[in-house]
Each structure stands twice: as structure tokens, then as C-alpha cells.
Design an enzyme around this catalytic site. Sequence first.
Site, PDB file in Angstrom:
ATOM      1  N   ASP A 124       0.853  -1.185   0.000  1.00  0.00           N
ATOM      2  CA  ASP A 124       0.000   0.000   0.000  1.00  0.00           C
ATOM      3  C   ASP A 124       0.888   1.234   0.000  1.00  0.00           C
ATOM      4  OD1 ASP A 124       1.082   0.198   2.508  1.00  0.00           O
ATOM      5  OD2 ASP A 124      -0.817   0.297   3.581  1.00  0.00           O
ATOM      6  N   ASP A 157       1.476   4.713   2.308  1.00  0.00           N
ATOM      7  CA  ASP A 157       1.128   5.323   3.593  1.00  0.00           C
ATOM      8  C   ASP A 157       1.559   6.786   3.587  1.00  0.00           C
ATOM      9  OD1 ASP A 157       0.532   2.661   5.055  1.00  0.00           O
ATOM     10  OD2 ASP A 157       2.549   2.364   4.260  1.00  0.00           O
ATOM     11  N   ASP A 186      -3.267   4.457   2.669  1.00  0.00           N
ATOM     12  CA  ASP A 186      -3.617   4.819   4.049  1.00  0.00           C
ATOM     13  C   ASP A 186      -3.224   6.268   4.288  1.00  0.00           C
ATOM     14  OD1 ASP A 186      -4.456   2.255   4.514  1.00  0.00           O
ATOM     15  OD2 ASP A 186      -2.734   1.679   5.745  1.00  0.00           O
TER      16      ASP A 186
HETATM   17  P1  UTP Z   1       2.278  -1.095   6.611  1.00  0.00           P
HETATM   18  O1  UTP Z   1       1.422  -2.205   7.078  1.00  0.00           O
HETATM   19  O2  UTP Z   1       1.816  -0.331   5.442  1.00  0.00           O
HETATM   20  O3  UTP Z   1       3.713  -1.711   6.391  1.00  0.00           O
HETATM   21  O4  UTP Z   1       2.479  -0.111   7.854  1.00  0.00           O
HETATM   22  P2  UTP Z   1       4.876  -1.296   5.415  1.00  0.00           P
HETATM   23  O5  UTP Z   1       6.107  -1.391   6.221  1.00  0.00           O
HETATM   24  O6  UTP Z   1       4.575  -0.002   4.721  1.00  0.00           O
HETATM   25  O7  UTP Z   1       4.907  -2.486   4.408  1.00  0.00           O
HETATM   26  P3  UTP Z   1       4.252  -2.602   2.944  1.00  0.00           P
HETATM   27  O8  UTP Z   1       5.347  -2.264   2.018  1.00  0.00           O
HETATM   28  O9  UTP Z   1       3.118  -1.629   2.863  1.00  0.00           O
HETATM   29  O10 UTP Z   1       3.819  -4.009   2.832  1.00  0.00           O
HETATM   30  C1  UTP Z   1       3.462   0.895   7.915  1.00  0.00           C
HETATM   31  C2  UTP Z   1       3.701   1.263   9.356  1.00  0.00           C
HETATM   32  O11 UTP Z   1       2.609   1.997   9.864  1.00  0.00           O
HETATM   33  C3  UTP Z   1       2.236   1.525  11.120  1.00  0.00           C
HETATM   34  C4  UTP Z   1       2.627   0.077  11.121  1.00  0.00           C
HETATM   35  O12 UTP Z   1       2.883  -0.372  12.412  1.00  0.00           O
HETATM   36  C5  UTP Z   1       3.869   0.059  10.259  1.00  0.00           C
HETATM   37  O13 UTP Z   1       5.018   0.198  11.055  1.00  0.00           O
HETATM   38  N1  UTP Z   1       0.788   1.703  11.306  1.00  0.00           N
HETATM   39  C6  UTP Z   1      -0.097   1.267  10.381  1.00  0.00           C
HETATM   40  C7  UTP Z   1       0.338   2.323  12.438  1.00  0.00           C
HETATM   41  O14 UTP Z   1       1.142   2.729  13.287  1.00  0.00           O
HETATM   42  N2  UTP Z   1      -1.008   2.482  12.637  1.00  0.00           N
HETATM   43  C8  UTP Z   1      -1.926   2.043  11.722  1.00  0.00           C
HETATM   44  O15 UTP Z   1      -3.126   2.224  11.934  1.00  0.00           O
HETATM   45  C9  UTP Z   1      -1.445   1.423  10.569  1.00  0.00           C
HETATM   46 MN    MN Z   2       2.735   0.378   3.719  1.00  0.00          MN
END
Ligand code: UTP
Ligand code: MN
Length: 500
Positions: A334, A336, A424
Site C-alpha cells: 500500500d 502510507d 492509508d
Molecule cells: P504497513 O502495514 O503499510 O507496512 O504499515 P509497510 O512497512 O509499509 O509495508 P508494505 O510495504 O506496505 O507491505 C506501515 C507502518 O505503519 C504503522 C505500522 O505499524 C507500520 O510500522 N501503522 C499502520 C500504524 O502505526 N497504525 C496504523 O493504523 C497502521
Molecule cells: Mn505500507
Amino acid sequence: MFQAPIVLRVRKRQKLVEDKVSRPEKVKFQDVRLYLVERKMGNSRRSFLTQLARSKGFIVEDVLSDTVTHVVSENSQALSLWTWLKGCDLKDLPSVHVLDISWFTDSMREGRPVAVETRHLVQDTVPAFPEGSTPTPEVKVSRYACQRRTNTENYNTTFTDAFEVMAQSYEFSEIEGSCLAFRRAASVLKSLPSVVRCLGEVQDLPCLGEHTMAVIEDILQYGHSFEVEKTLSDERYQTLKLFTSVFGVGPKTAERWYRRGLRSFGGILTDPSIQLNQMQQTGFLHYEDISRAVSKAEARALGNIIDEAVHAITSDAITALTGGFRRGKEFGHDVDIIVTTPEPGRERTLLPDIVDRFKQQGILLYCDYQASTFEWSKLPSLKFEAMDQFAKCFLILRLKASKVEGGLNCAEEDDRGWRAVRVDLVSPPLDRFAYALLGWTGSRQFERDLRSFARLERRMLLDNHTLYDKTKNKFLAATTEKDIFAHLGLEYIEPWQRNA
Ligand code: UTP
Ligand code: MN
């Protein structure tokens, strides 16, 4: 005739009392044993520093022995200090911290043993081992991911992929301890600078238990692990893996469907007794797109789209790409992004405005919006590991190929000119930005270890909102991630070194 022993006993007791009088301080740090090198420091300064440290709860040994963990010297020549240390016949010299007085003064100032940083070390200038022999790694690998530098290059995917299968399988069975043990072990191997070729190379690493070692041993000996192979071919594992790959389907739902005898998507979609929620419906609808990796170029394009939307709404908005892409990953599941504004309170309404705009533009395929529940009075939260309280939304957006430099990440024949992507968005108040950025940059293991490190080594509580010092009973302010690392007494780790 019988008096002599009695006198002796009394003297002994007196001696004990005297010892106690000269060392009345309470020991606060059981795991740290200092030894101050007298040479160059001088006898009187050494006594003074010894008293000072003991008054602050440190153990200071009078003689150098195998129990010593930190050797501190002042004004010593590295060469002569090391020559002397090597002659002291210690059992495990490589594991002893050999430190300059700066570590000692930092620790006295902080009232606790600060984390050892490179600048504190008295480096051994002479090779410790003759040429041709196997050197012991100079720097010990920390059991905390936040004290390791882990870039995106993983030389040990054979092992870490196997560990991930085991971790996932334990997660499905809700055996949290074993699941975390495999994740932790994978994280340690990811930080290594080269491929593991023999068991000896991993023997002294932290976080590798009996079970993980057995898997490594199998892989080294046979090229694969029988236990992992067995798990991979297990029907329950395969089915739960398939079901949880759908957006909106967690392990609990997957398990429920499995217990009902369902084994395929076709089975789920044609079962009249199954009511899919909206998230799951969207998950199935865009399954192909969402399960395909998002490329860096696609993430950049979405970053631009979000930038444009936010700035059309409020001119002084701030956005930051976080998650795996900020850590330098080429692909992710995804995108972020943090969005905020200096206008207090405005961050609470920013996301609905952005989402409305996407709707008008016809690019909103799905939105799960969660309003902010953030309140200062609730901190520090007892559920420090829980999800953060900021306004956020989990989106699926329609990304046009024309927006992406080099085109979409899909086979040419599948190219419809657009794809669905998971995005997100999170919107913290600006004064929480540093904490939110650190928390959302990940990786998950890095975050987990940052929190454990804070709690266990520093008596502090860290989450996506704040850092709380339990000793001083106060919140610690931070405007940058560097501030947070400094509060924790950790060397700064760059985002691309956090791929733990
Ligand atoms: P992700 O699940 O998107 O992981 O969360 P990532 O490392 O980007 O991996 P890929 O590449 O998408 O698969 C990113 C970070 O955001 C935090 C998670 O703990 C993670 O460290 N997070 C996510 C939050 O702190 N709160 C949330 O509601 C969602
Ligand atoms: Mn991510």
C-alpha cells in the site's frame, strides 16, 4: 582456649559492617559492572569517580574480572590500553565494552548507563586475529532492531522466508510467542551484511532459539526445512493464507470460513449464508489489483495526487510519504501518507475534505474513515501498543496509468489504463508529527523493538503520539525523529536502515 574463635567471629562481623558502611548505596543497574582503569586516570580521581558512580546506583568493581561489562579509561592510548587488556586473560574480551570517559560522564549526567555509541568506544587499532583465522564480529549484534541498521538488501531470504512461513502459521494458530520468536529471528538475519553459510556464523547472534536454529540447520544441510515444507503443504495453512489475502479478511474470519468447510473464493462467493461486509466486497472486487505489488513510481504518483488535493484545500498543508516506501523499498502492499496542517484542530477535518475531493474526481473506490479520538488527557494510554488515535482513512483509489512515470506495474496485456491501489492516510496534529512519522515509517519489528527498548531499558513509554518518561513523570517534546532517538539515548537510525 575456646575464646579465640569467638574473637575471630566478632572481627569478621565487624568487617562486614564496615564494608556495608563504605557501600551504603542501592544498586540500580544489576546488568552493568564497571571497571575504571587507573593508569593515566590516577588513584584519587579513580576513587572519586568510583564513589560518584556508586552513589548513582552503579556497580563499580575494584578488580578487572570476567564479570566486568564496561571498562572505562581516561586519556589512555588505545594501543597500550588494548595491549594491556589482551594480556589480562579475560574469557570474553570481545563482549566487553571498552570505553572512553565520555560514556562515563554521559551516564553520570543521565543517572543511568547510556547506550554505547561509536563515539564512546576506544577502538582496537591492531587486528585481534592473525590473518586467515575467523574474526569475531567487532560490533555485537543488538537484540533490539532499533540498535541495528537494516537496509533493504536482505542476503538471507532463504532463511527469512522460511521463518515468515512459520511465523504466519503460528499466527493462524494464535500462538503468539512462537510467532514473534520467528519474526524476531528473521529480523536479526535481515540485518546481516552477507549470506549465512554455516551454523557457526549465527551461533552468537541474539534472538535465535532452539527452534529457529533447527530450521537454519536443516536449510544449511539439505537446502530446505522439512518442517517448513510440511507447513506449506498443509491445507489449513494454505486456505487461511488465501482467505487473509483478501482486503478486509483477518485471521478470525478466515478461520470461521475454514471451519465451515470452505476452501476457495468460489465457495465463499456462492455460499448464500455468508454476508460479506463492504470492505470484503471491495476486497474481492479489486482482488487482482490490490494483491499486486505497488511500485515506487506508483507510490510517487499517488503522493502527487494527495499533495495536489491537500494543497487545493489548505495552502499550508504538510504531507509526508511514510511506510515501506520511506524506508527505500521498491515495492509495497500500500501507500502510507501523513497529512497535517499548522492550523490547530484543522487536522481533524482535513481527511473528509480530501476524500470528498477524490469522490468528485471519480477516483475513490473505497473509504473506511476513522475520526480522531486523540485527547491529551488520555495519555499516556495504558494500551500503549494499541492503534493510534489520529484521524485516518483506509482507501482504495483508482490510479490512472498516465499519472505514473513509466506506466503501471502490470503485464501489458492486462493494462486497462488504470489500477486500484490501497492508500492509508493519517492526520495527526502538527506537534505530534515527529511521533506519527516515526510510528508509521515502520517496519513493524523496528517499531515493536523501539517500544520494548523504551520500556525495558529506559523506563519510558513510546507510541505514535508521544514519549513518556516514567522516572521523571513527564512527556518529552520532539519536533524531529532525531529528537526522539536522542531522548531514548539511541544512535539515530535513518529511515532506510529501519527495514528490520
Ligand atoms: P504497513 O502495514 O503499510 O507496512 O504499515 P509497510 O512497512 O509499509 O509495508 P508494505 O510495504 O506496505 O507491505 C506501515 C507502518 O505503519 C504503522 C505500522 O505499524 C507500520 O510500522 N501503522 C499502520 C500504524 O502505526 N497504525 C496504523 O493504523 C497502521
Ligand atoms: Mn505500507
